[in-house]
Design an enzyme around this catalytic site. Structure first.
Site, PDB file in Angstrom:
ATOM      1  N   GLY A 232      46.345  40.285 -57.587  1.00  0.00           N
ATOM      2  CA  GLY A 232      44.968  39.818 -57.508  1.00  0.00           C
ATOM      3  C   GLY A 232      44.879  38.317 -57.584  1.00  0.00           C
ATOM      4  O   GLY A 232      45.836  37.634 -57.961  1.00  0.00           O
ATOM      5  N   PRO A 234      43.822  34.469 -58.871  1.00  0.00           N
ATOM      6  CA  PRO A 234      43.900  33.902 -60.233  1.00  0.00           C
ATOM      7  C   PRO A 234      42.602  34.123 -61.004  1.00  0.00           C
ATOM      8  O   PRO A 234      41.506  34.019 -60.455  1.00  0.00           O
ATOM      9  CB  PRO A 234      44.161  32.412 -59.979  1.00  0.00           C
ATOM     10  CG  PRO A 234      44.729  32.339 -58.603  1.00  0.00           C
ATOM     11  CD  PRO A 234      44.098  33.454 -57.838  1.00  0.00           C
ATOM     12  N   THR A 236      41.453  36.876 -62.467  1.00  0.00           N
ATOM     13  CA  THR A 236      40.777  38.168 -62.384  1.00  0.00           C
ATOM     14  C   THR A 236      41.144  39.109 -63.527  1.00  0.00           C
ATOM     15  O   THR A 236      40.561  40.186 -63.627  1.00  0.00           O
ATOM     16  CB  THR A 236      41.097  38.843 -61.038  1.00  0.00           C
ATOM     17  OG1 THR A 236      42.519  38.849 -60.834  1.00  0.00           O
ATOM     18  CG2 THR A 236      40.439  38.090 -59.900  1.00  0.00           C
ATOM     19  N   GLY A 237      42.125  38.764 -64.350  1.00  0.00           N
ATOM     20  CA  GLY A 237      42.413  39.558 -65.537  1.00  0.00           C
ATOM     21  C   GLY A 237      43.720  40.314 -65.509  1.00  0.00           C
ATOM     22  O   GLY A 237      43.865  41.304 -66.234  1.00  0.00           O
ATOM     23  N   GLU A 456      21.796  15.965 -47.499  1.00  0.00           N
ATOM     24  CA  GLU A 456      21.600  17.222 -48.222  1.00  0.00           C
ATOM     25  C   GLU A 456      20.392  17.972 -47.695  1.00  0.00           C
ATOM     26  O   GLU A 456      20.386  19.213 -47.667  1.00  0.00           O
ATOM     27  CB  GLU A 456      21.451  16.949 -49.718  1.00  0.00           C
ATOM     28  CG  GLU A 456      22.636  16.252 -50.366  1.00  0.00           C
ATOM     29  CD  GLU A 456      23.925  17.016 -50.176  1.00  0.00           C
ATOM     30  OE1 GLU A 456      23.876  18.251 -50.029  1.00  0.00           O
ATOM     31  OE2 GLU A 456      24.991  16.386 -50.158  1.00  0.00           O
ATOM     32  N   HIS A 459      21.491  20.003 -44.702  1.00  0.00           N
ATOM     33  CA  HIS A 459      22.103  21.270 -45.107  1.00  0.00           C
ATOM     34  C   HIS A 459      21.029  22.289 -45.491  1.00  0.00           C
ATOM     35  O   HIS A 459      21.107  23.472 -45.104  1.00  0.00           O
ATOM     36  CB  HIS A 459      23.026  21.050 -46.308  1.00  0.00           C
ATOM     37  CG  HIS A 459      24.307  20.359 -45.973  1.00  0.00           C
ATOM     38  ND1 HIS A 459      25.156  20.800 -44.998  1.00  0.00           N
ATOM     39  CD2 HIS A 459      24.894  19.245 -46.502  1.00  0.00           C
ATOM     40  CE1 HIS A 459      26.212  20.004 -44.932  1.00  0.00           C
ATOM     41  NE2 HIS A 459      26.070  19.047 -45.834  1.00  0.00           N
ATOM     42  N   ASP A 531      32.846  18.636 -45.264  1.00  0.00           N
ATOM     43  CA  ASP A 531      32.201  19.524 -44.299  1.00  0.00           C
ATOM     44  C   ASP A 531      33.102  19.754 -43.093  1.00  0.00           C
ATOM     45  O   ASP A 531      33.278  20.892 -42.636  1.00  0.00           O
ATOM     46  CB  ASP A 531      30.871  18.923 -43.834  1.00  0.00           C
ATOM     47  CG  ASP A 531      29.862  18.835 -44.959  1.00  0.00           C
ATOM     48  OD1 ASP A 531      30.001  19.606 -45.923  1.00  0.00           O
ATOM     49  OD2 ASP A 531      28.948  18.003 -44.876  1.00  0.00           O
TER      50      ASP A 531
END
Length: 660
Positions: A232, A234, A236-237, A456, A459, A531
């Site tokens: 999985g 990084p 995630t447990g 901004e 966007h 971007d």
């Protein structure tokens, strides 16, 4: 949680006592003995004239010349009662010389004694002897050698970590560094502390049940799995799940990192693997957990680096043999974790070694709510904070991200001298985690601030009026983090596949910042650097990985590119792909310009309001330019997007493949 002394993992035993001080005492004793034997502090050096007076008085019994250099004078017993000899040592059980002097040339000394004997009544006998100090030469050789040996042992002991560390001697370098948790040494982490991983928990809990009740499964002819691989992204447990296994399993639990097998000395890695499984077989049934196994489990024969690569492959070969070799034993289950399963060797992944591969992905809405419930138990919250609301605000977040947000919110509330943590603290924590620290002291020129505001706003407008773009949450021009002059936050959709229209809208929205600069100022700036990087990755993934280009066709070069260092396609195909990527980006850039030209009034309105307030929420945008024609009212989650700043969303699985 607090760990008691009894629950600490065991380490390799080391020497309990230090015997080096004994060696030091012995050396000092030998030196002192030598000085005591060969140096007599009562013997006095005299001149030849004084010797003549002693001889004339008849007090001298004999003279002993040692090695033609030193003359030792022996006196009669009755002579020691005289006043002039009070400084001489009277002999006891052994006959010792009272005085000494240097004779000089032996021929001259003998002539002087002969002349002296002619004048005195009691003749003096001169005895010439040869004496050898055997202890002196021996010590001159032994002492330096002993010092060198002592220094070498001391340095080696320090290099190997001291008497209490693993591998207390340099000769134990091939021993395993794994920590052992015995049956009564729980890690204080149980499956109740693991949330959002219900499917993975069921798989791992079944492995624990294999060891607790083996007859339940073997009675029907089944075999206990030999290996379980946790895979999985990084955070995630994976390691947390292994800790829970250590806390739940009633069997010994060995834990070690994959990098602990890597060493500069040849053969050490394979030796540590053998020693680890030897210890595990002695403790069977037991569990062995190797974290970050990709450090030693990389595919063999694909690296051009010589030397160290061979040693790593030897370690992997030994690991393969121990897991399922000719003499493999039962009762040892191997667990491992990695976030790069694509680079592992195929022989390591086959059934019989890792029988089960458990995928641990980022949690969904229900999983995030469960994770928040675990972390919020330790916090003092106001009634306005709910785990469901926080879960809706954090799509795409892994367990480690959620833990970081909760901790950051607690620190923010403490910094503000609050007694409880409210939703405003969590919003501030999300801004801090996503965009970085707010740069309150950064002074931006008015003309630059205007460019940032329009960037901004571009966007925001594109995201507001594009059907497949993520809904807007917040837009700000407050500088944060490293190089982040502003960003827009969106609410990414909970989706597992992405259509072509969504990727095209994402590219168009990302190019909205540069398009706004071009329309308003007829110039462009460096603010769109991130971007451009993002849209280039998306465009190349569409063309070369996902088969979303008609001209290139339904082909994917992702897997082939990972396995080979050279490009798996011709120069003509590469040229075609480059042309299609440029055409795709240019088309969406023109589309963004067209959209912003049509919405120029709304663009100016948002930019001017940003220059006044520096931050606009979704409600402010609706008040200024009206509701979005496509996006419904949903809970917001701050995930940044901006030029030169930070990406607008958590990367999808397709983007993660491309970045890899």
């Amino acid at each position: 949680m607090e760990n008691s002394e009894n629950n600490k993992p065991k380490k390799a035993p080391g020497s309990g006592s230090n015997s080096y001080w004994i060696y030091g005492i012995l050396i000092l004793a030998i030196i002192g003995f030598q000085l005591f034997v060969f140096v007599n502090p009562k013997q006095q050096d005299i001149s030849f004239s004084k010797f003549e007076k002693m001889a004339a008085s008849g007090d001298v019994t004999k003279v002993e010349v040692s090695n033609n250099k030193i003359a030792s004078i022996y006196l009669k017993k009755e002579a020691f009662s005289k006043e002039e000899y009070k400084d001489a040592q009277e002999p006891g059980f052994t006959d010792k010389a009272a005085y000494t002097f240097n004779i000089g040339p032996s021929e001259n000394f003998q002539n002087k004694v002969d002349k002296l004997n002619e004048r005195i009544a009691d003749k003096i006998d001169v005895v010439y002897v040869e004496k050898q100090n055997w202890l002196g030469p021996i010590l001159s050789f032994v002492l330096p050698l002993a010092f060198i040996i002592f220094l070498w042992m001391y340095v080696m002991r320090k290099m190997s970590g001291g008497s209490s560390g693993p591998g207390a001697q340099i000769f134990n370098i091939g021993k395993s560094k794994a920590m052992l948790f015995e049956k009564d040494q729980n890690s204080h982490i149980t499956f109740a502390d693991v949330a959002g991983l219900e499917e993975a928990k069921e798989e791992v809990m079944e492995v624990v049940d294999f060891l607790k009740n083996p007859k339940k499964y073997t009675a029907l002819g089944g075999k206990i799995p030999k290996g379980v691989l946790l895979v999985g992204p990084p955070g995630t447990g994976k390691t947390l799940l292994a800790k829970a296994v250590a806390g739940e399993a009633a069997v010994p639990f060995f834990t070690i990192s994959g990098s602990d097998f890597v060493e500069m000395f040849v053969g050490v890695g394979a030796s540590r693997v053998r020693d680890l499984f030897r210890q595990a077989r002695e403790k069977a049934p037991c569990i062995v957990f190797i974290d970050e196994i990709d450090a030693v489990g990389r595919a063999r024969g694909k690296s051009l680096v010589q030397g160290g690569n061979d040693e790593r492959e030897n370690t992997l070969n030994q690991l393969l043999v121990e897991m399922d070799g000719f003499s493999s034993d039962k009762g040892v289950i191997l667990m491992a974790a990695t976030n790069r399963p694509d680079i592992l060797d195929n022989a390591l992944l086959r059934p019989g070694r890792f029988d089960r591969q458990i995928s641990i992905d980022a949690p969904d809405l229900v999983g995030r709510e469960a994770i928040f419930n675990v972390h919020l138990k330790k916090l003092k919250l106001s009634e306005s904070v709910t785990s469901k609301e926080l879960a809706e605000m954090t799509p795409g977040f892994a367990g480690a991200d959620i833990a970081n947000v909760c901790n950051e919110a607690a620190l923010v509330a403490a910094r503000r001298n609050k007694k409880e943590i409210d939703i405003d603290d969590f919003n501030f924590a999300l801004d801090r985690v996503i965009g970085g620290l707010e740069k309150k002291n950064k002074i931006i020129a008015p003309e630059e601030k205007q460019i940032i505001a329009y960037h901004e706003a571009g966007h925001a407008i594109c995201g507001w009026y594009l059907k497949h773009a993520s809904p807007l949450v917040k837009v700000t021009i407050v500088p944060r983090g490293i190089g982040t002059l502003g960003y827009a936050q969106y609410l990414p959709k909970e989706e597992y596949i992405t259509r072509t229209e969504a990727l095209l809208d994402r590219i168009c929205m990302t190019m909205g910042g540069r398009a706004a600069e071009k329309i308003v100022f007829d110039k462009i700036s460096t603010g769109a650097q991130s971007d451009l990087d993002q849209v280039t990755k998306i465009a190349y993934s569409m063309v070369s990985t996902f088969g979303m280009n008609k001209k290139v066709g339904n082909v994917s070069f992702y897997g082939m590119s990972q396995e080979n260092f050279n490009r798996p396609f011709s120069e003509e195909t590469a040229k075609m792909m480059d042309e299609e990527v440029r055409s795709l980006i240019d088309t969406q850039y023109a589309r963004a310009q067209q959209l912003l030209a049509e919405k120029r009034t709304e663009l100016d309105t948002l930019a001017n309001e940003l220059l006044k307030k520096e931050m606009l929420l979704k409600s402010d945008v609706e008040r200024l330019i009206g509701a979005s024609p496509y996006h419904f009212d949903k809970r917001a989650e701050p995930l940044p997007h901006s030029g030169q700043h930070v990406s607008d969303e958590k990367p999808t699985e397709e983007e993660k493949k491309l970045e890899a």
